[in-house]
Design a protein around this motif. Structure first.
Motif, short mmCIF file in Angstrom:
data_model
loop_
_atom_site.label_atom_id
_atom_site.label_comp_id
_atom_site.label_asym_id
_atom_site.label_seq_id
_atom_site.Cartn_x
_atom_site.Cartn_y
_atom_site.Cartn_z
N UNK A 26 -48.97 34.39 26.22
CA UNK A 26 -50.02 33.51 26.72
C UNK A 26 -49.49 32.61 27.83
N UNK A 27 -48.28 32.06 27.64
CA UNK A 27 -47.69 31.18 28.64
C UNK A 27 -47.41 31.94 29.94
N UNK A 28 -46.88 33.15 29.82
CA UNK A 28 -46.63 33.96 31.02
C UNK A 28 -47.94 34.24 31.75
N UNK A 29 -49.00 34.44 31.01
CA UNK A 29 -50.32 34.68 31.62
C UNK A 29 -50.77 33.43 32.39
N UNK A 30 -50.57 32.25 31.80
CA UNK A 30 -50.91 31.01 32.52
C UNK A 30 -50.09 30.87 33.80
N UNK A 31 -48.78 31.14 33.70
CA UNK A 31 -47.94 31.07 34.90
C UNK A 31 -48.43 32.05 35.96
N UNK A 32 -48.81 33.24 35.55
CA UNK A 32 -49.29 34.25 36.49
C UNK A 32 -50.59 33.79 37.17
N UNK A 33 -51.46 33.15 36.41
CA UNK A 33 -52.73 32.67 36.98
C UNK A 33 -52.52 31.51 37.94
N UNK A 34 -51.44 30.76 37.75
CA UNK A 34 -51.07 29.73 38.70
C UNK A 34 -51.53 28.33 38.37
N UNK A 35 -51.24 27.47 39.32
CA UNK A 35 -51.45 26.03 39.18
C UNK A 35 -52.87 25.65 38.75
N UNK A 36 -53.87 26.20 39.42
CA UNK A 36 -55.25 25.82 39.09
C UNK A 36 -55.60 26.12 37.64
N UNK A 37 -55.17 27.27 37.14
CA UNK A 37 -55.47 27.63 35.75
C UNK A 37 -54.74 26.69 34.78
N UNK A 38 -53.52 26.35 35.10
CA UNK A 38 -52.74 25.45 34.24
C UNK A 38 -53.40 24.07 34.21
N UNK A 39 -53.75 23.55 35.38
CA UNK A 39 -54.34 22.22 35.47
C UNK A 39 -55.73 22.18 34.83
N UNK A 40 -56.49 23.26 34.99
CA UNK A 40 -57.81 23.33 34.34
C UNK A 40 -57.65 23.27 32.83
N UNK A 41 -56.66 23.97 32.31
CA UNK A 41 -56.43 23.97 30.87
C UNK A 41 -56.06 22.57 30.37
N UNK A 43 -57.06 19.77 31.71
CA UNK A 43 -58.31 19.02 31.73
C UNK A 43 -59.17 19.33 30.51
N UNK A 44 -59.25 20.60 30.16
CA UNK A 44 -60.03 20.99 28.98
C UNK A 44 -59.46 20.37 27.71
N UNK A 45 -58.14 20.45 27.58
CA UNK A 45 -57.50 19.93 26.37
C UNK A 45 -57.60 18.40 26.31
N UNK A 46 -57.52 17.73 27.45
CA UNK A 46 -57.67 16.27 27.47
C UNK A 46 -59.07 15.88 27.01
N UNK A 47 -60.06 16.61 27.49
CA UNK A 47 -61.45 16.33 27.08
C UNK A 47 -61.62 16.56 25.59
N UNK A 48 -61.08 17.64 25.07
CA UNK A 48 -61.19 17.92 23.64
C UNK A 48 -60.46 16.87 22.81
N UNK A 49 -59.35 16.34 23.34
CA UNK A 49 -58.62 15.28 22.63
C UNK A 49 -59.46 14.01 22.56
N UNK A 50 -60.08 13.66 23.67
CA UNK A 50 -60.94 12.46 23.71
C UNK A 50 -62.12 12.63 22.75
N UNK A 51 -62.72 13.80 22.76
CA UNK A 51 -63.86 14.05 21.86
C UNK A 51 -63.44 13.94 20.40
N UNK A 52 -62.29 14.47 20.05
CA UNK A 52 -61.80 14.38 18.67
C UNK A 52 -61.55 12.92 18.30
N UNK A 53 -61.00 12.16 19.23
CA UNK A 53 -60.74 10.75 18.97
C UNK A 53 -62.04 9.97 18.80
#
Length: 109
Positions: A26-41, A43-53
């Motif tokens: 999975x990590x290699x796939x993220x690296x292959x997709x590049x910076x935008x995919x990593x940063x988008x992920x 953002x998604x995880x930060x939003x989910x963390x805030x929602x859980x809180x």
């Protein structure tokens, strides 16, 4: 085992995935997709963390924070940084008031 060791070990494992097969990692796939995919992920995880809180769901807060930290470690590795770099910055800031530290950052820019 201390927390620093866990972060450093995980950071090393993630960095080692840079050259791995994206079909098997999975990590290699993220690296292959590049910076935008990593940063988008992140953002998604930060939003989910805030929602859980906001829901006050302790188990979800922990799980979502783990996801956020994990993807942040992927980002660090993408930029050839390590958890040690972040820990060193936190150690540098330790004992400095937040107000003073923020003022010092403004002076550097």
């Amino acid at each position: 085992m201390n927390d620093d060791d866990t972060l450093r070990r995980l950071g090393s494992t993630i960095a080692a995935r840079k050259g791995a097969d994206p079909g098997k990692s999975y990590v290699a796939r993220l690296f292959e997709k590049g910076e935008d995919a990593i940063l988008k992920k992140i953002g998604e995880e930060a939003t989910e963390t805030v929602m859980a809180a906001k829901d006050g769901a302790r188990d979800r807060i922990v799980a979502e924070t783990a996801d956020l930290w994990f993807h942040t470690l992927v980002m660090l590795a993408h930029y050839d940084l390590t958890p040690g770099d972040v820990l060193a910055e936190l150690e540098r800031r330790e004992g400095i008031s937040g107000i003073e530290e923020k003022s010092l950052r403004k002076d550097r820019t």
